[in-house]
Design a protein around this motif. Structure first.
Motif, short mmCIF file in Angstrom:
data_model
loop_
_atom_site.label_atom_id
_atom_site.label_comp_id
_atom_site.label_asym_id
_atom_site.label_seq_id
_atom_site.Cartn_x
_atom_site.Cartn_y
_atom_site.Cartn_z
N LEU A 249 42.01 27.36 41.17
CA LEU A 249 43.09 27.79 40.11
C LEU A 249 43.00 26.48 39.39
O LEU A 249 43.03 25.40 39.69
CB LEU A 249 44.32 27.76 40.92
N TRP B 273 44.78 25.00 35.39
CA TRP B 273 45.96 25.20 34.30
C TRP B 273 45.03 24.86 32.83
O TRP B 273 44.18 24.06 32.86
CB TRP B 273 46.92 24.18 34.34
N ILE C 244 45.07 37.93 42.36
CA ILE C 244 43.73 37.64 42.07
C ILE C 244 42.69 38.72 42.97
O ILE C 244 42.72 38.47 44.12
CB ILE C 244 43.34 36.12 42.44
N ASN D 248 45.56 35.35 46.57
CA ASN D 248 44.00 35.78 46.23
C ASN D 248 43.86 36.96 47.52
O ASN D 248 43.81 36.79 48.61
CB ASN D 248 43.42 34.61 46.94
N PHE E 103 47.05 30.18 33.47
CA PHE E 103 46.60 29.70 34.62
C PHE E 103 45.11 30.72 34.49
O PHE E 103 44.91 31.64 34.24
CB PHE E 103 47.15 29.91 35.80
N ARG E 104 44.08 29.97 35.21
CA ARG E 104 42.97 30.70 35.26
C ARG E 104 42.41 30.48 36.83
O ARG E 104 42.72 29.56 37.46
CB ARG E 104 41.79 30.10 34.55
N ALA E 105 41.72 31.62 37.38
CA ALA E 105 41.14 31.79 38.75
C ALA E 105 39.67 32.18 38.73
O ALA E 105 39.24 32.84 37.94
CB ALA E 105 41.79 32.78 39.80
N PHE F 65 50.81 32.83 43.49
CA PHE F 65 49.36 33.52 43.28
C PHE F 65 49.04 33.87 44.73
O PHE F 65 49.10 33.30 45.73
CB PHE F 65 48.28 32.56 42.62
#
Length: 329
Positions: A177, A179, A137, A169, A212-214, A167
């Motif tokens: 984070l 889903w 990320i 960072n 997944f998103r951050a 993941f």
């Protein structure tokens, strides 16, 4: 009373020290907002989209490193020919793991730091080189992508499949984070604050196909990364190799055509030279024949009796011409 260490006066501070001191006085929210505003644009592949897998042109160079946590990777052969899946050791040597038929998929139990390659089974052409490493990320932003909160408690049940993912960072921002199921986002529990601090990592147990998103904690409308657990695609490199080879083959054809034209020009020049030599030889023969006839005429004139001389005579009192032999004595 002894005096403690005194603080340096402003006259002793360098410009960088002054900047650091000013940043220390700013509220954390202001610093975070400035960092969010300074985000660059992420490459498309970090945002859940991008171009299809390209055929590698550079030579393989990756090596495995030992000691990483276990992980699964998924390979899919989109080519038209069988491919050899190879594990690369710490020394860079390749060891065949399996052969993937066209259209086939394979799940490989491996670990963080492991290097893998895929080559065409017939030619050895490199199709993929992949190193298992954390999903990074970074300090960049994707196009905005937000979804409502799913509003359900975190999943804590039994998973039929375990597909770990890590993941990392690598940005200076604390992130959240989630889903994403296509409709809503569910926040993942990472510590008591449900955040992934800057320059830290987390290992999650997920399932193939999960997305997944951050998001930055201080700017949830921003998207720093979107990642789906999916296949590492072995591309079909036949067309790309043909496209790369086409200019070379075109150049070779052009050179061959130029060589053929030059050869034909040489043949025509040689034919013209032969014709000129033949004409020259015929002219020489004609000149020689004419010279021979002239010599023959000259020789016959030299051996014949000279013609009788004519003089003016008047034997009978008449004036006229008569041969010398007929003149009266």
């Amino acid at each position: 009373r002894g005096a403690g260490p005194s603080a340096p006066s402003s006259a002793c501070l360098t410009p960088s020290m002054r900047s650091a001191a000013l940043l220390a006085l700013l509220p954390a929210a202001v610093v975070a907002a400035a960092a969010v505003d300074a985000l660059e644009v992420c490459p498309l592949e970090r945002c859940g989209s991008g171009s299809p897998a390209a055929c590698p042109l550079a030579p393989a160079s990756a090596r495995s490193t030992a000691g990483g946590q276990s992980e699964k990777v998924f390979f899919r052969n989109d080519g038209r020919r069988p491919a050899r899946l190879l594990r690369v050791d710490e020394a860079g040597a390749e060891h065949e793991h399996l052969v993937l038929a066209p259209g086939a998929r394979a799940t490989v139990e491996t670990h963080q730091g492991a290097a893998w390659r895929a080559r065409r089974a017939d030619t050895g052409r490199l199709l993929v080189e992949h190193v298992v490493e954390p999903v990074s990320i970074g300090a960049c932003a994707c196009p905005p992508a937000t979804a409502p909160d799913c509003g359900r408690p975190p999943f804590r049940g039994y998973r039929t499949t375990w597909d770990p993912i890590v993941f990392a960072n690598d940005s200076p921002l604390p992130v959240r984070l989630t889903w994403w199921d296509g409709d809503c986002e569910e926040a993942l529990v990472i510590g008591p604050e449900r955040t992934l601090p800057p320059f830290s990592s987390v290992r999650l147990i997920a399932t193939y196909g999960h997305t997944f998103r951050a998001h930055p904690i201080d700017a949830p409308e921003k998207l720093l990364r979107q990642h789906t657990i999916g296949d590492i695609v072995l591309p079909n490199c036949d067309e790309e190799d043909a496209a790369i080879a086409a200019p070379a083959s075109d150049a070779a054809a052009a050179l061959a055509a130029a060589a053929a034209d030059a050869a034909r020009a040489d043949e025509a020049a040689a034919a013209r030279a032969d014709a000129l030599r033949a004409e020259n030889d015929a002219l020489r023969a004609e000149i020689a024949r004419a010279l021979g006839e002239l010599r023959a005429v000259s020789a016959s004139n030299a051996t014949a009796a000279p013609p009788a001389a004519y003089v003016l005579a008047d034997p009978a009192g008449q004036v006229g011409l008569a041969p010398v032999a007929s003149v009266a004595k």
